[in-house]
Each structure stands twice: as C-alpha cells, then as structure tokens.
Design a protein around this motif. Structure first.
Motif, PDB file in Angstrom:
ATOM      1  N   THR A 120       0.860  -1.177   0.000  1.00 28.15           N
ATOM      2  CA  THR A 120       0.000   0.000   0.000  1.00 28.15           C
ATOM      3  C   THR A 120       0.904   1.237   0.000  1.00 28.15           C
ATOM      4  O   THR A 120       2.125   1.142   0.206  1.00 28.15           O
ATOM      5  CB  THR A 120      -0.881   0.037   1.263  1.00 28.15           C
ATOM      6  N   GLU A 121       0.286   2.385  -0.187  1.00 25.20           N
ATOM      7  CA  GLU A 121       1.054   3.633  -0.108  1.00 25.20           C
ATOM      8  C   GLU A 121       1.700   3.769   1.270  1.00 25.20           C
ATOM      9  O   GLU A 121       2.861   4.174   1.379  1.00 25.20           O
ATOM     10  CB  GLU A 121       0.155   4.826  -0.389  1.00 25.20           C
ATOM     11  N   ALA A 122       0.991   3.393   2.314  1.00 22.65           N
ATOM     12  CA  ALA A 122       1.535   3.474   3.676  1.00 22.65           C
ATOM     13  C   ALA A 122       2.727   2.527   3.835  1.00 22.65           C
ATOM     14  O   ALA A 122       3.726   2.893   4.467  1.00 22.65           O
ATOM     15  CB  ALA A 122       0.459   3.144   4.701  1.00 22.65           C
ATOM     16  N   ASP A 123       2.641   1.335   3.250  1.00 21.61           N
ATOM     17  CA  ASP A 123       3.769   0.390   3.304  1.00 21.61           C
ATOM     18  C   ASP A 123       5.003   0.990   2.641  1.00 21.61           C
ATOM     19  O   ASP A 123       6.119   0.874   3.157  1.00 21.61           O
ATOM     20  CB  ASP A 123       3.427  -0.925   2.576  1.00 21.61           C
TER      21      ASP A 123
ATOM     22  N   VAL B 263       6.896   7.373  -4.301  1.00 15.99           N
ATOM     23  CA  VAL B 263       5.858   6.429  -3.870  1.00 15.99           C
ATOM     24  C   VAL B 263       5.054   5.955  -5.074  1.00 15.99           C
ATOM     25  O   VAL B 263       4.825   4.747  -5.248  1.00 15.99           O
ATOM     26  CB  VAL B 263       4.939   7.065  -2.798  1.00 15.99           C
TER      27      VAL B 263
ATOM     28  N   SER C 266      11.203   5.356   4.535  1.00 19.28           N
ATOM     29  CA  SER C 266      11.340   6.392   5.562  1.00 19.28           C
ATOM     30  C   SER C 266      12.775   6.617   6.009  1.00 19.28           C
ATOM     31  O   SER C 266      13.082   7.676   6.543  1.00 19.28           O
ATOM     32  CB  SER C 266      10.457   6.073   6.771  1.00 19.28           C
TER      33      SER C 266
ATOM     34  N   ARG D  27       5.691   4.234   2.077  1.00 13.77           N
ATOM     35  CA  ARG D  27       6.211   5.372   2.849  1.00 13.77           C
ATOM     36  C   ARG D  27       7.026   4.898   4.046  1.00 13.77           C
ATOM     37  O   ARG D  27       8.063   5.468   4.359  1.00 13.77           O
ATOM     38  CB  ARG D  27       5.085   6.299   3.272  1.00 13.77           C
ATOM     39  N   LEU D  28       6.589   3.838   4.685  1.00 15.02           N
ATOM     40  CA  LEU D  28       7.343   3.275   5.802  1.00 15.02           C
ATOM     41  C   LEU D  28       8.670   2.684   5.308  1.00 15.02           C
ATOM     42  O   LEU D  28       9.718   2.902   5.915  1.00 15.02           O
ATOM     43  CB  LEU D  28       6.514   2.210   6.533  1.00 15.02           C
TER      44      LEU D  28
ATOM     45  N   ASP E  81       6.225  11.942  -3.061  1.00 15.02           N
ATOM     46  CA  ASP E  81       5.020  11.495  -3.756  1.00 15.02           C
ATOM     47  C   ASP E  81       5.348  10.795  -5.069  1.00 15.02           C
ATOM     48  O   ASP E  81       4.791   9.737  -5.368  1.00 15.02           O
ATOM     49  CB  ASP E  81       4.062  12.669  -4.005  1.00 15.02           C
TER      50      ASP E  81
END
Length: 157
Positions: free
Chosen positions: A121-124, A143, A130, A126-127, A140
């Motif tokens: 996912t986008e959250a995965d 990602v 990081s 970004r993590l 962005d």
C-alpha cells in the motif's frame, strides 16, 4: 589485516585489509562500484543502501568484517535483473528521478520492500523508504513510482 571473502553483485570477491573499514568505502574505493553514495556517513540518509543477504542496510556504518560470507547487492547488481530493470524504468516513467543522488538507495529500499511485499500500500511504501532522504523530487513521485513498479512487475517479486 584480514582476508574477508563475500559475494558482491553475484561474484565472489576478497578484501585483504582492515576489517573495520566501512563497507561503503570498500565497495567504492576497492571495487570501483560507485552507484552506492555517501550522504551523511551516519546511516541516516539511505544514499549508501545496499542489500546484505536480502536485507536493506546502510553500508556507511557496517564494517566490511561483518559481511564475510554474505551476499552484497548494490544498485549495479540490481539494475541488470528483471526486478531492477522494472524499478529503474518505473522511477523514470513516474518522474521520480531528478539529481539522482538518493535514487540508488530508494531503488534498493523499494527492492527490499517488494521482495517481502509485492503488493504494498502507499503506507507500506512510505514506511519502507522512511530511512531515505530525498531533497529534490519529493516523496510522492517516488511512492507513485514504486506503486507502478509493483503493478508492472507482477510476478517478479
């Protein structure tokens, strides 16, 4: 001095020197592989990221003595694989490359993520990135490019 043997981008290599020398310096200075960059020298920016036995690590804080018997993959070793080609093309297609300084580390972080999670996912994402700093492109586009690679590379990871 100590002889340290490991695989670098699929080829057996040996380093005969100080086992406390940074892996980053050995890769760049002793083996002439320069895609791995030094940014902060403290393991905080991700420009020096490589894969050590499939795990993302910052080569600026790892002594070469810690990689004996390991497999080290740099951006040069990854880019010629189907996964690496997909990632590099996706970064270019997604407009995620400007100065290029952080991109090798970002691509290595993306590879480490996709090896373990081919449908992030986008959250995965970004993590996963990081630990990598980008000062030009912004996150962005990076990602979006990793999401693109995960779709284009269906079955590669």
């Amino acid at each position: 001095m100590s002889m340290i043997e490991f695989k670098l981008n699929g080829k057996p290599v040996a380093f005969d020197g100080n086992p406390l020398k940074r892996l980053l310096d050995v890769i760049r200075d002793d083996f002439g592989i320069t895609g791995t960059k030094e940014g902060c020298g403290e393991g905080e920016c991700g420009a020096c990221s490589v894969l050590k036995d499939g795990k993302l690590v910052t080569s600026c804080i790892i002594p070469v003595g810690a990689v004996g018997g390991c497999e080290i993959i740099t951006i040069e070793g990854l880019r010629d694989t189907p996964q690496g080609k997909c990632l590099v093309e996706s970064f270019a297609e997604g407009g995620a490359v400007q100065c290029g300084f952080c991109i090798p580390g970002m691509v290595m972080a993306a590879e480490a993520l996709l090896m373990n999670n081919p449908h992030p996912t986008e959250a995965d994402i970004r993590l996963a990135i990081s630990g990598n700093i980008c000062r030009c492109t912004g996150y962005d586009l990076i990602v979006e490019s990793i999401l693109l690679a995960s779709k284009k590379g269906e079955g590669l990871w």
